[in-house]
Design an enzyme around this catalytic site. Structure first.
Site, PDB file in Angstrom:
ATOM      1  N   GLU A 195       2.094   1.856  -3.470  1.00 30.82           N
ATOM      2  CA  GLU A 195       1.049   2.457  -4.308  1.00 30.82           C
ATOM      3  C   GLU A 195       1.013   3.972  -4.113  1.00 30.82           C
ATOM      4  O   GLU A 195       0.884   4.741  -5.068  1.00 30.82           O
ATOM      5  CB  GLU A 195      -0.302   1.824  -3.950  1.00 30.82           C
ATOM      6  N   HIS A 196       1.137   4.426  -2.860  1.00 31.66           N
ATOM      7  CA  HIS A 196       1.168   5.864  -2.584  1.00 31.66           C
ATOM      8  C   HIS A 196       2.412   6.508  -3.193  1.00 31.66           C
ATOM      9  O   HIS A 196       2.329   7.567  -3.824  1.00 31.66           O
ATOM     10  CB  HIS A 196       1.169   6.108  -1.072  1.00 31.66           C
ATOM     11  N   HIS A 243       0.828  -1.204   0.000  1.00 34.40           N
ATOM     12  CA  HIS A 243       0.000   0.000   0.000  1.00 34.40           C
ATOM     13  C   HIS A 243       0.866   1.258   0.000  1.00 34.40           C
ATOM     14  O   HIS A 243       0.569   2.241  -0.695  1.00 34.40           O
ATOM     15  CB  HIS A 243      -0.914  -0.028   1.234  1.00 34.40           C
ATOM     16  N   GLU A 260      -3.947   7.800   7.990  1.00 34.44           N
ATOM     17  CA  GLU A 260      -4.960   6.911   7.424  1.00 34.44           C
ATOM     18  C   GLU A 260      -5.236   5.738   8.374  1.00 34.44           C
ATOM     19  O   GLU A 260      -6.390   5.340   8.566  1.00 34.44           O
ATOM     20  CB  GLU A 260      -4.502   6.388   6.059  1.00 34.44           C
TER      21      GLU A 260
END
Length: 417
Positions: A49-50, A46, A126
């Site tokens: 991906e950022h 993840h 997040e």
């Protein structure tokens, strides 16, 4: 009608021309996700991906965003257990901008230290937001107990302590060690010319990562219980079982069972537990598939004083539903699946995503007519068979809230068959 071309490096390119549209959705889907991590770098898929949007050798983060948004387009990405996707939605005449950006971030990302340090903070926020949302976290806690000490059971976001310490080399290494053209599909749908699009991809994809093509640990469902006493207005409860994978013969039969059990306002759980008894505001069932396992469960929120009445009623519905299914319910569930399939066909992005996922999971595109035939073949007998199989398995429960009156998992298991 879709067209597929496989390039020399194994990268598959699929397009679907949709007459009447002036837009195109296009993306790169990778068969890499949270399941491909190890415990010490949980969350790196993840984070990668950022970071892919945070700068390449030719563009900084602002330029990446502006390239797409200056022409009115959207750019986004997501990471799941088994897939990471990067995609754009654009006017068809601006497709070249999307191709340039997406292929650039997969081949030329710099993973700059200052950007990484900033993005750690973003993801930690997040995680904090997620921890403050019990109806989201309940699913992660469930998977952690259902699939303990293995990638399938870990959070996609990762843990704060790990995110704080993941290095640039680990992020870059995850891409180079796991991304591979043979595990990628570039898909486009809308106003698209297949041959022209393939040529654009050939020219742009000259140095994709060539990591491992197969290195995924098989999932092992165990079952268990997560309980967290917390000062909340409601108990958030998820009761589930191991489901079935994408390839199972009864895949659509289980979807029909999920629909009739808790798929809408006319479903059994909604009618019995909300409408007749007023024990919940909402209650729903779900069936989620993966390449080698699945999840089947029921989620609801209820009050501290209502949980003692809810559990026996819920268990009774699980016990009696498989053997008391009516043809009317079967037909309603089948109609809902068909409608969802055909409505999705009207969305360029849904068609684009569906084609990519099908190639990654089944190694072929499944025509709507074949899916409709499989849905039509669902019968009362096939639904009853798979429902019994699922409900007779060991349960996993996760709960958060004022749970002092909630029975232990062993007691609840004893109520189910």
């Amino acid at each position: 009608m879709q067209k597929i071309t496989t390039l020399e490096n194994g990268l598959r390119v699929v397009t679907q021309n949709m007459p009447g549209l002036e837009t195109v959705s296009m993306g790169i889907w990778n068969a890499v996700g949270g399941r491909d991590e190890i415990e010490t770098n949980n969350g790196v898929a993840h984070l990668l991906e950022h970071m892919a949007f945070k700068g390449t050798t030719t563009k900084n983060a602002l330029q990446i965003a502006e390239t797409i948004e200056n022409v009115g387009g959207d750019i986004n990405a997501y990471t799941s257990k088994e897939i990471t996707a990067y995609y754009v939605k654009l006017l068809a005449d601006d497709l070249h901008y999307g191709v340039d950006i997406l292929t650039d971030i997969l081949q030329n990302s710099t993973f700059a230290e200052d950007e990484l340090n900033r993005e750690r903070g973003v993801i930690i926020q997040e995680i904090g937001m997620y921890l403050d949302t019990p109806d989201d976290m309940i699913f992660d806690y469930w998977q952690e107990k259902a699939f303990p000490k293995q990638p399938m059971g870990r959070s996609i976001l990762g843990k704060t302590d790990i995110i704080k310490n993941i290095t640039r080399d680990e992020v870059k290494g995850f891409m180079t060690n796991n991304y591979n053209p043979k595990k990628m599909v570039i898909s486009a749908a809308g106003k698209i010319n297949h041959d022209e699009f393939v040529e654009m991809i050939k020219k742009s994809c000259t140095k994709l990562p060539v990591g491992n093509s197969k290195n995924r640990e098989k999932a092992n469902y165990v079952s268990g219980e997560y309980r967290e006493e917390k000062k909340l207005e409601q108990i958030h409860l998820l009761l589930g079982f191991e489901g079935i994978d994408y390839h199972h013969d009864d895949y659509y039969s289980l979807l029909v069972f999920s629909s009739l059990l808790g798929g809408g306002m006319s479903s059994r759980l909604f009618q019995e537990i909300r409408e007749k008894r007023g024990l919940v505001y909402g209650i729903s069932s779900f069936s989620s598939a993966y390449t080698d396992t699945g999840m089947f469960g029921i989620y609801c929120g209820t009050g501290e004083n209502q949980i003692n009445e809810l559990i026996p009623v819920l268990c009774n519905e699980l016990n009696t539903s498989p053997t008391s299914i009516s043809e009317k319910e079967i037909n309603r569930g089948k109609a809902q699946l068909k409608a969802s399939l055909m409505m999705g066909r009207e969305s360029a992005f849904r068609r684009c995503e569906s084609a990519a996922r099908q190639l990654l999971v089944f190694d072929r595109i499944i025509e709507p007519s074949e899916t409709l035939e499989k849905i039509n073949d669902v019968s009362k007998q096939s639904v009853e068979k798979i429902a019994k199989q699922i409900v007779n398995g060991p349960i996993t429960i996760s709960s958060i809230g004022p749970i002092k009156n909630l029975e232990k998992v062993e007691q609840i298991q004893a109520r189910i068959n």
